[in-house]
Design a protein around this motif. Sequence first.
Motif, PDB file in Angstrom:
ATOM      1  N   PRO A   9     -17.141  -5.179  -4.408  1.00 27.13           N
ATOM      2  CA  PRO A   9     -16.161  -5.760  -3.476  1.00 27.13           C
ATOM      3  C   PRO A   9     -14.853  -6.153  -4.167  1.00 27.13           C
ATOM      4  CG  PRO A   9     -18.336  -6.727  -3.140  1.00 27.13           C
ATOM      5  CD  PRO A   9     -18.397  -5.956  -4.422  1.00 27.13           C
ATOM      6  N   ILE A  10     -14.944  -6.653  -5.401  1.00 23.43           N
ATOM      7  CA  ILE A  10     -13.747  -7.025  -6.161  1.00 23.43           C
ATOM      8  C   ILE A  10     -12.937  -5.781  -6.494  1.00 23.43           C
ATOM      9  CG2 ILE A  10     -12.904  -8.027  -8.311  1.00 23.43           C
ATOM     10  CD1 ILE A  10     -14.057 -10.075  -6.394  1.00 23.43           C
ATOM     11  N   ARG A  11     -13.608  -4.752  -6.961  1.00 24.95           N
ATOM     12  CA  ARG A  11     -12.941  -3.504  -7.324  1.00 24.95           C
ATOM     13  C   ARG A  11     -12.215  -2.906  -6.121  1.00 24.95           C
ATOM     14  NH1 ARG A  11     -13.974   2.047  -7.766  1.00 24.95           N
ATOM     15  NH2 ARG A  11     -13.361   2.986  -9.766  1.00 24.95           N
ATOM     16  N   GLU A  12     -12.887  -2.901  -4.980  1.00 26.72           N
ATOM     17  CA  GLU A  12     -12.280  -2.332  -3.779  1.00 26.72           C
ATOM     18  C   GLU A  12     -11.059  -3.131  -3.343  1.00 26.72           C
ATOM     19  OE1 GLU A  12     -14.237  -1.945   0.430  1.00 26.72           O
ATOM     20  OE2 GLU A  12     -14.565  -0.106  -0.731  1.00 26.72           O
ATOM     21  N   ARG A  13     -11.148  -4.446  -3.416  1.00 26.57           N
ATOM     22  CA  ARG A  13     -10.018  -5.294  -3.038  1.00 26.57           C
ATOM     23  C   ARG A  13      -8.823  -5.047  -3.957  1.00 26.57           C
ATOM     24  NH1 ARG A  13     -11.746 -11.087  -3.330  1.00 26.57           N
ATOM     25  NH2 ARG A  13     -10.660 -11.227  -5.335  1.00 26.57           N
ATOM     26  N   LEU A  14      -9.090  -4.870  -5.242  1.00 28.39           N
ATOM     27  CA  LEU A  14      -8.019  -4.586  -6.197  1.00 28.39           C
ATOM     28  C   LEU A  14      -7.367  -3.234  -5.919  1.00 28.39           C
ATOM     29  CD1 LEU A  14      -9.746  -5.847  -9.460  1.00 28.39           C
ATOM     30  CD2 LEU A  14      -7.597  -6.733  -8.524  1.00 28.39           C
ATOM     31  N   LEU A  15      -8.175  -2.228  -5.640  1.00 28.35           N
ATOM     32  CA  LEU A  15      -7.634  -0.901  -5.361  1.00 28.35           C
ATOM     33  C   LEU A  15      -6.746  -0.917  -4.123  1.00 28.35           C
ATOM     34  CD1 LEU A  15     -10.828   1.220  -6.111  1.00 28.35           C
ATOM     35  CD2 LEU A  15      -8.711   1.213  -7.439  1.00 28.35           C
ATOM     36  N   ILE A  16      -7.185  -1.609  -3.086  1.00 23.98           N
ATOM     37  CA  ILE A  16      -6.383  -1.702  -1.863  1.00 23.98           C
ATOM     38  C   ILE A  16      -5.062  -2.405  -2.146  1.00 23.98           C
ATOM     39  CG2 ILE A  16      -6.257  -2.787   0.414  1.00 23.98           C
ATOM     40  CD1 ILE A  16      -9.281  -2.261   0.679  1.00 23.98           C
ATOM     41  N   GLU A  17      -5.108  -3.499  -2.898  1.00 26.88           N
ATOM     42  CA  GLU A  17      -3.894  -4.268  -3.197  1.00 26.88           C
ATOM     43  C   GLU A  17      -2.916  -3.463  -4.050  1.00 26.88           C
ATOM     44  OE1 GLU A  17      -1.057  -7.108  -3.246  1.00 26.88           O
ATOM     45  OE2 GLU A  17      -2.900  -7.151  -2.049  1.00 26.88           O
ATOM     46  N   ILE A  18      -3.407  -2.828  -5.100  1.00 26.26           N
ATOM     47  CA  ILE A  18      -2.535  -2.067  -5.996  1.00 26.26           C
ATOM     48  C   ILE A  18      -1.917  -0.876  -5.271  1.00 26.26           C
ATOM     49  CG2 ILE A  18      -2.516  -0.595  -8.055  1.00 26.26           C
ATOM     50  CD1 ILE A  18      -4.637  -2.528  -9.232  1.00 26.26           C
ATOM     51  N   TYR A  19      -2.706  -0.163  -4.486  1.00 26.22           N
ATOM     52  CA  TYR A  19      -2.169   0.995  -3.772  1.00 26.22           C
ATOM     53  C   TYR A  19      -1.187   0.571  -2.685  1.00 26.22           C
ATOM     54  CZ  TYR A  19      -4.990   4.688  -5.922  1.00 26.22           C
ATOM     55  OH  TYR A  19      -5.517   5.606  -6.795  1.00 26.22           O
ATOM     56  N   GLN A  20      -1.419  -0.584  -2.067  1.00 30.39           N
ATOM     57  CA  GLN A  20      -0.470  -1.084  -1.074  1.00 30.39           C
ATOM     58  C   GLN A  20       0.879  -1.366  -1.737  1.00 30.39           C
ATOM     59  OE1 GLN A  20      -0.678  -2.083   2.582  1.00 30.39           O
ATOM     60  NE2 GLN A  20       1.452  -1.755   1.956  1.00 30.39           N
ATOM     61  N   GLN A  21       0.843  -2.022  -2.887  1.00 27.73           N
ATOM     62  CA  GLN A  21       2.086  -2.321  -3.590  1.00 27.73           C
ATOM     63  C   GLN A  21       2.761  -1.046  -4.091  1.00 27.73           C
ATOM     64  OE1 GLN A  21       2.126  -5.516  -6.441  1.00 27.73           O
ATOM     65  NE2 GLN A  21       0.502  -6.645  -5.400  1.00 27.73           N
ATOM     66  N   ALA A  22       1.983  -0.109  -4.610  1.00 28.63           N
ATOM     67  CA  ALA A  22       2.549   1.154  -5.089  1.00 28.63           C
ATOM     68  C   ALA A  22       3.225   1.906  -3.946  1.00 28.63           C
ATOM     69  CB  ALA A  22       1.461   2.017  -5.723  1.00 28.63           C
ATOM     70  N   ASN A  23       2.613   1.868  -2.780  1.00 24.25           N
ATOM     71  CA  ASN A  23       3.208   2.510  -1.608  1.00 24.25           C
ATOM     72  C   ASN A  23       4.534   1.849  -1.243  1.00 24.25           C
ATOM     73  OD1 ASN A  23       2.824   4.241   1.012  1.00 24.25           O
ATOM     74  ND2 ASN A  23       3.267   2.183   1.759  1.00 24.25           N
ATOM     75  N   ASP A  24       4.564   0.520  -1.241  1.00 18.62           N
ATOM     76  CA  ASP A  24       5.787  -0.208  -0.893  1.00 18.62           C
ATOM     77  C   ASP A  24       6.907   0.062  -1.896  1.00 18.62           C
ATOM     78  OD1 ASP A  24       4.388  -1.254   1.235  1.00 18.62           O
ATOM     79  OD2 ASP A  24       3.992  -3.188   0.268  1.00 18.62           O
ATOM     80  N   LEU A  25       6.531   0.343  -3.144  1.00 19.41           N
ATOM     81  CA  LEU A  25       7.508   0.574  -4.209  1.00 19.41           C
ATOM     82  C   LEU A  25       7.987   2.023  -4.286  1.00 19.41           C
ATOM     83  CD1 LEU A  25       5.709  -1.436  -7.031  1.00 19.41           C
ATOM     84  CD2 LEU A  25       7.948  -2.011  -6.067  1.00 19.41           C
ATOM     85  N   ASP A  26       7.381   2.936  -3.497  1.00 18.44           N
ATOM     86  CA  ASP A  26       7.637   4.370  -3.676  1.00 18.44           C
ATOM     87  C   ASP A  26       7.405   4.742  -5.143  1.00 18.44           C
ATOM     88  OD1 ASP A  26       8.137   5.342  -1.139  1.00 18.44           O
ATOM     89  OD2 ASP A  26      10.259   4.824  -1.200  1.00 18.44           O
ATOM     90  N   TRP A  27       6.197   4.510  -5.589  1.00 20.92           N
ATOM     91  CA  TRP A  27       5.832   4.616  -7.000  1.00 20.92           C
ATOM     92  C   TRP A  27       6.291   5.917  -7.650  1.00 20.92           C
ATOM     93  CZ3 TRP A  27       4.016   1.570 -10.769  1.00 20.92           C
ATOM     94  CH2 TRP A  27       3.444   2.171 -11.892  1.00 20.92           C
ATOM     95  N   GLU A  28       6.131   7.031  -6.942  1.00 16.94           N
ATOM     96  CA  GLU A  28       6.426   8.323  -7.555  1.00 16.94           C
ATOM     97  C   GLU A  28       7.908   8.514  -7.849  1.00 16.94           C
ATOM     98  OE1 GLU A  28       5.781   8.998  -3.100  1.00 16.94           O
ATOM     99  OE2 GLU A  28       5.127   7.653  -4.686  1.00 16.94           O
ATOM    100  N   PHE A  29       8.769   7.666  -7.265  1.00 16.96           N
ATOM    101  CA  PHE A  29      10.203   7.776  -7.519  1.00 16.96           C
ATOM    102  C   PHE A  29      10.692   6.782  -8.571  1.00 16.96           C
ATOM    103  CE2 PHE A  29      10.220   9.493  -3.050  1.00 16.96           C
ATOM    104  CZ  PHE A  29      10.525  10.794  -3.422  1.00 16.96           C
ATOM    105  N   LEU A  30       9.801   5.939  -9.095  1.00 17.97           N
ATOM    106  CA  LEU A  30      10.200   4.977 -10.119  1.00 17.97           C
ATOM    107  C   LEU A  30      10.388   5.672 -11.464  1.00 17.97           C
ATOM    108  CD1 LEU A  30       7.854   1.904  -9.448  1.00 17.97           C
ATOM    109  CD2 LEU A  30      10.132   2.356  -8.512  1.00 17.97           C
ATOM    110  N   SER A  31      11.310   5.153 -12.264  1.00 18.29           N
ATOM    111  CA  SER A  31      11.482   5.653 -13.625  1.00 18.29           C
ATOM    112  C   SER A  31      10.339   5.143 -14.497  1.00 18.29           C
ATOM    113  CB  SER A  31      12.818   5.169 -14.197  1.00 18.29           C
ATOM    114  OG  SER A  31      12.794   3.756 -14.376  1.00 18.29           O
ATOM    115  N   ASN A  32      10.203   5.702 -15.684  1.00 16.15           N
ATOM    116  CA  ASN A  32       9.155   5.244 -16.600  1.00 16.15           C
ATOM    117  C   ASN A  32       9.327   3.773 -16.946  1.00 16.15           C
ATOM    118  OD1 ASN A  32       7.890   7.744 -16.701  1.00 16.15           O
ATOM    119  ND2 ASN A  32       9.055   8.426 -18.483  1.00 16.15           N
ATOM    120  N   THR A  33      10.577   3.347 -17.115  1.00 15.24           N
ATOM    121  CA  THR A  33      10.838   1.936 -17.415  1.00 15.24           C
ATOM    122  C   THR A  33      10.426   1.044 -16.255  1.00 15.24           C
ATOM    123  OG1 THR A  33      12.680   2.493 -18.881  1.00 15.24           O
ATOM    124  CG2 THR A  33      12.626   0.249 -17.994  1.00 15.24           C
TER     125      THR A  33
END
Length: 218
Positions: A9-33
């Motif tokens: 349950p902890i792992r799943e909650r973390l995955l949902i949270e991280i992917y939600q934030q990555a989606n909001d950030l448009d992760w694939e368009f971020l620079s390496n920095t």
Amino acid sequence: MALQHLPAPIRERLLIEIYQQANDLDWEFLSNTEKTNQYRRWIEDPKVGGVLLSYGPEKDARVWIKDVPMKEYARAQEGIGTYVRYAVNRFQGPEEIVRAACGSGWVMKPDSVGEKPNHCYAIAGDATRYVCWGRAGTFRDLVWAALNEAIDSVERPAIVITTRNGETVSTAERTRQERVAQRCGADLRYLHREMIPNPDYLGAAGGGHGPSQPTLID
């Protein structure tokens, strides 16, 4: 307890949270920095690092974020792999790639999806074609994969260069890519895609964008 053995349950909650934030950030368009800075912010985030640090040291928490959820993020957005259900939005999947590459009458061969680069096999009757796809920056890998297939294949392999909003391929770059693909015996297509709300999403209902149709670019 090692981070590799987080309670489910902890792992799943973390995955949902991280992917939600990555989606909001448009992760694939971020620079390496920018990505490096975001890894630090995740460690400082009570909903991410605050949880992970209860199960291991900071260096292990950082490695877990990078090597578990984010290593699979791009594949999940493609509708591939076991992490698809955590992606808020995703592309329609390999089927739309096959339609763009091969046209009507061809379908994706079941259980034929692979990676490095993303690829699958398309079938129509007794015919089978290799199809690989990726963004313009992966063209070299796509060409090499298609060339290896072309040596032994009866049907011409197909390469699909994908773009999404905010991405374009210049005329000069397309011209050169087309010449290279022709020399290698591969068909080349360009497909502009937009993400759809993930129908398999485990988190809160609703993704960030409404459904739309991919655009095959002539």
